[in-house]
Design a protein around this motif. Structure first.
Motif, PDB file in Angstrom:
ATOM      1  N   TYR A  26       0.362 -11.727   1.718  1.00 49.54           N
ATOM      2  CA  TYR A  26       1.227 -10.783   2.441  1.00 49.54           C
ATOM      3  C   TYR A  26       0.745  -9.369   2.133  1.00 49.54           C
ATOM      4  CZ  TYR A  26       4.242 -14.910   1.974  1.00 49.54           C
ATOM      5  OH  TYR A  26       4.724 -16.199   1.981  1.00 49.54           O
ATOM      6  N   PHE A  27       0.869  -8.465   3.107  1.00 40.97           N
ATOM      7  CA  PHE A  27       0.669  -7.061   2.752  1.00 40.97           C
ATOM      8  C   PHE A  27       1.473  -6.154   3.665  1.00 40.97           C
ATOM      9  CE2 PHE A  27      -2.304  -5.417   5.966  1.00 40.97           C
ATOM     10  CZ  PHE A  27      -2.881  -6.574   6.470  1.00 40.97           C
ATOM     11  N   TYR A  28       1.781  -4.971   3.114  1.00 44.08           N
ATOM     12  CA  TYR A  28       2.578  -3.985   3.827  1.00 44.08           C
ATOM     13  C   TYR A  28       1.778  -2.699   3.949  1.00 44.08           C
ATOM     14  CZ  TYR A  28       6.728  -6.824   4.096  1.00 44.08           C
ATOM     15  OH  TYR A  28       7.620  -7.820   4.437  1.00 44.08           O
ATOM     16  N   SER A  29       1.568  -2.270   5.200  1.00 41.82           N
ATOM     17  CA  SER A  29       0.841  -1.031   5.481  1.00 41.82           C
ATOM     18  C   SER A  29       1.186  -0.622   6.903  1.00 41.82           C
ATOM     19  CB  SER A  29      -0.668  -1.276   5.360  1.00 41.82           C
ATOM     20  OG  SER A  29      -1.362  -0.165   5.888  1.00 41.82           O
ATOM     21  N   ARG A  30       1.135   0.711   7.160  1.00 45.33           N
ATOM     22  CA  ARG A  30       1.378   1.156   8.535  1.00 45.33           C
ATOM     23  C   ARG A  30       0.116   1.747   9.166  1.00 45.33           C
ATOM     24  NH1 ARG A  30       7.190   3.983   7.460  1.00 45.33           N
ATOM     25  NH2 ARG A  30       6.037   4.644   5.614  1.00 45.33           N
ATOM     26  N   ILE A  86       0.843  -3.601  -6.343  1.00 45.24           N
ATOM     27  CA  ILE A  86       1.472  -2.384  -5.824  1.00 45.24           C
ATOM     28  C   ILE A  86       0.546  -1.193  -6.087  1.00 45.24           C
ATOM     29  CG2 ILE A  86       3.616  -1.044  -5.767  1.00 45.24           C
ATOM     30  CD1 ILE A  86       4.024  -4.112  -5.340  1.00 45.24           C
ATOM     31  N   GLN A  87       0.306  -0.399  -5.038  1.00 45.76           N
ATOM     32  CA  GLN A  87      -0.613   0.734  -5.180  1.00 45.76           C
ATOM     33  C   GLN A  87       0.042   1.814  -6.058  1.00 45.76           C
ATOM     34  OE1 GLN A  87      -2.312   1.945  -1.438  1.00 45.76           O
ATOM     35  NE2 GLN A  87      -4.108   2.825  -2.451  1.00 45.76           N
ATOM     36  N   PHE A  95       0.843  -1.200   0.000  1.00 41.01           N
ATOM     37  CA  PHE A  95       0.000   0.000   0.000  1.00 41.01           C
ATOM     38  C   PHE A  95       0.879   1.251   0.000  1.00 41.01           C
ATOM     39  CE2 PHE A  95      -2.945  -3.203   1.701  1.00 41.01           C
ATOM     40  CZ  PHE A  95      -4.058  -2.953   0.920  1.00 41.01           C
ATOM     41  N   ASP A  96       0.246   2.372  -0.401  1.00 41.51           N
ATOM     42  CA  ASP A  96       0.972   3.658  -0.477  1.00 41.51           C
ATOM     43  C   ASP A  96       1.655   4.034   0.838  1.00 41.51           C
ATOM     44  OD1 ASP A  96       0.343   4.101  -3.096  1.00 41.51           O
ATOM     45  OD2 ASP A  96      -1.305   5.502  -2.719  1.00 41.51           O
ATOM     46  N   ASP A  97       1.034   3.609   1.975  1.00 43.02           N
ATOM     47  CA  ASP A  97       1.569   4.020   3.279  1.00 43.02           C
ATOM     48  C   ASP A  97       2.627   3.051   3.815  1.00 43.02           C
ATOM     49  OD1 ASP A  97       0.193   2.112   5.495  1.00 43.02           O
ATOM     50  OD2 ASP A  97      -1.125   2.407   3.793  1.00 43.02           O
ATOM     51  N   THR A 112      -7.214   1.265  -5.153  1.00 43.31           N
ATOM     52  CA  THR A 112      -7.863   1.388  -3.842  1.00 43.31           C
ATOM     53  C   THR A 112      -7.688   0.108  -3.024  1.00 43.31           C
ATOM     54  OG1 THR A 112      -9.942   0.453  -4.617  1.00 43.31           O
ATOM     55  CG2 THR A 112      -9.667   2.850  -4.863  1.00 43.31           C
ATOM     56  N   GLU A 113      -7.942   0.265  -1.720  1.00 45.23           N
ATOM     57  CA  GLU A 113      -7.842  -0.895  -0.809  1.00 45.23           C
ATOM     58  C   GLU A 113      -8.831  -1.990  -1.220  1.00 45.23           C
ATOM     59  OE1 GLU A 113      -7.806   0.187   3.449  1.00 45.23           O
ATOM     60  OE2 GLU A 113      -9.216  -1.479   3.727  1.00 45.23           O
TER      61      GLU A 113
END
Ligand code: SSN
Length: 495
Positions: free
Chosen positions: A429-433, A309-310, A277-279, A411-412
């Motif tokens: 898997y995903f990457y976000s904060r 990838i966003q 994600f963008d974040d 979008t999500e």
């Protein structure tokens, strides 16, 4: 020195450790095929023949099943602590022989020696874990439905277990099945993959040294999986089948097990999404993608298969990933310093090449790699494809190679929809904060395993397994023992 003589030199240390076996292991004996037939095992890096192994068929498989059945009463009658003692001895021997076992695995599978050492430790961890869990196979006392009754639940070993194991983890996929079976009190007949039977036989030698009684642990080597699998699935004596491999073969085995209503555990194919994600912390996401995608040259069922990838970070992520992928050193597994070995065989190479070729023909671009490696054989370049779309074959099939296809999303909701748009459901898997997003996406993904800001999810302490067409059952963790036991309800009246 030629590649062939290098494999031979490396195997000298395995032979010296007494771990290079070419016979099958049935009823505590090393046996040849009744026909005397053998099949070759090759080093995928050089094509050199490493050994010729006994090529068993249906008759010897029946004898292995009979040996397991004969061993069952005494094995299940041991106390859990006595079984745990044998498992702990096996665990100690595996770790004491980590180096020759790793060399043997690298030689027959092609994975870099550092990864092979890691797999031996990972495989041993299941033996240790289930030695401990053996002692915690608790039953239940249920508050009764009448004052004159007492209700209890026993957990008992299911009986003879058949395990059919893959070539991509020649050691750990055996221990992940065999250790819980033995801990629960079940004897096992294993059919290892025909590409990598030597690691299985080395584990059998160490099991023998650890004092596992004859018939409790049998290894049927064969180049004819249909004949052996047919007997293992048809036999009414075998009460449980545990399989790791493709969804296609898993469905066939499941159908074959229906005839005797066997319990099945299936750890099948995946099509893992890896969402950035963008974040996200992009450096962490790149490190996670490298670990998840390029481990074992991309030949694991939990490897990232689709990198979603966003928009906002697509180009930056692609550049950072490319900078890392360009540094991956490719070469023969047994020579230190390489991070990627060859693919397992010509069929595996052809599939990867076809999927990449199809994507390129339909508009994808090779940002890095994209073709067979100059080393020849079954080596393939570490590859990144951009502009990949979900209409391409590579979006639907498990790649099983060192190829990272990058898809774009906005979008999500779109990310979760794309991620779930597959019959598979093993790992995601995903990457976000963003903590809210972390919960929403983790709950929305239809997968058995979700890595959040993490690219490596495998450990003996957690349940491993998939949903949908990725399988049935869980391996590892305290749940890993369940599939090898049956619940028996005791209703005591007249109290
Ligand atoms: O490929 C299947 C198993 C992978 C793992 O246990 O990490």
């Amino acid at each position: 020195m030629s590649q062939g003589s290098k494999s031979e030199a490396a195997l000298a240390s395995v032979r010296a450790a007494g771990l290079l076996k070419d016979k099958a292991f049935v009823a505590g004996q090393w046996i040849a095929a009744d026909s005397g037939a053998t099949f070759p095992v090759h080093d995928p890096a050089s094509g050199a023949e490493l050994a010729r192994v006994a090529d068993l068929g249906a008759a010897e498989t029946d004898r292995a099943i009979a040996a397991a059945a004969a061993a069952w009463p005494a094995w299940r009658a041991l106390t859990a602590k006595e079984r745990a003692t044998r498992l702990k001895a096996w665990h100690a021997l595996i770790l004491a022989h980590q180096e020759p076992l790793a060399v043997l695995m690298s030689a027959e599978n092609g994975k870099p020696i550092a990864e092979a050492r890691g797999e031996i430790a990972y495989g041993a961890s299941f033996v240790e874990w289930f030695a401990e869990e053996a002692k915690r196979q608790y039953g239940e006392v249920i508050p009764a439905h009448g004052t004159d009754k007492r209700l209890l639940v026993l957990r008992q070993p299911i009986g003879v277990v058949a395990a059919i194991t893959p070539w991509n983890f020649p050691s750990a996929m055996i221990t992940r099945k065999v250790a819980p079976a033995l801990a629960a009190g079940c004897p096992v007949v294993i059919k290892p993959a025909e590409d990598t039977p030597l690691s299985a036989l080395a584990l059998a030698e160490l099991a023998l040294q650890a004092g596992l009684p004859a018939g409790v642990f049998n290894v049927v080597t064969s180049s004819d999986p249909r004949a052996v699998g047919g007997r293992l699935t048809e036999s009414p004596v075998v009460r449980k089948l545990s399989f790791t491999g493709s969804t296609e073969v898993g469905k066939i085995l499941m159908a074959q097990c229906a005839g005797t209503v066997k319990k099945v555990s299936l750890e099948l194919g995946g099509n893992a999404p890896f969402i950035v994600f963008d974040d996200a912390d992009l450096d962490a996401a790149v490190a996670g993608a490298i670990a998840s995608k390029y481990r074992n040259a991309g030949q694991t069922c939990v490897c990232a298969n689709r990198l979603l990838i966003q928009d906002g970070v697509y180009d930056a992520f692609a550049e950072k990933l490319a900078a890392h992928v360009r540094t991956i050193q490719v070469g023969p597994a047994l020579e230190g310093g390489f991070q990627q070995g060859p693919l397992i065989n010509a069929e595996g190479l052809a599939k990867v090449e076809a999927l990449v070729g199809d994507a390129l023909a339909h508009g994808a671009c090779a940002l890095v790699g994209g073709k067979r490696h100059a080393l020849g054989g079954t080596f393939f370049e570490p590859t990144i494809l951009t502009n990949v779309t979900d209409s391409m074959r590579i979006a639907r099939e498990e790649i099983f190679g060192p190829v990272a296809p990058l898809y774009r999303f906005s979008t999500e909701e779109e990310a979760v929809r794309l991620a779930n748009d597959t019959p598979f459901g093993l790992a995601a898997y995903f990457y976000s904060r963003d903590i809210g997003r972390v919960w929403r996406v983790a709950e929305g993904l239809e997968y058995g395993i979700v890595g959040i800001n993490e690219g490596i999810i495998s450990t003996e302490v957690a349940p491993f397994g998939g949903v949908k067409e990725s399988g049935i059952g869980r391996e590892g963790s305290r749940h890993g023992l369940d599939d090898f036991t049956e619940l028996k309800y005791l209703c005591m009246g007249g109290i």
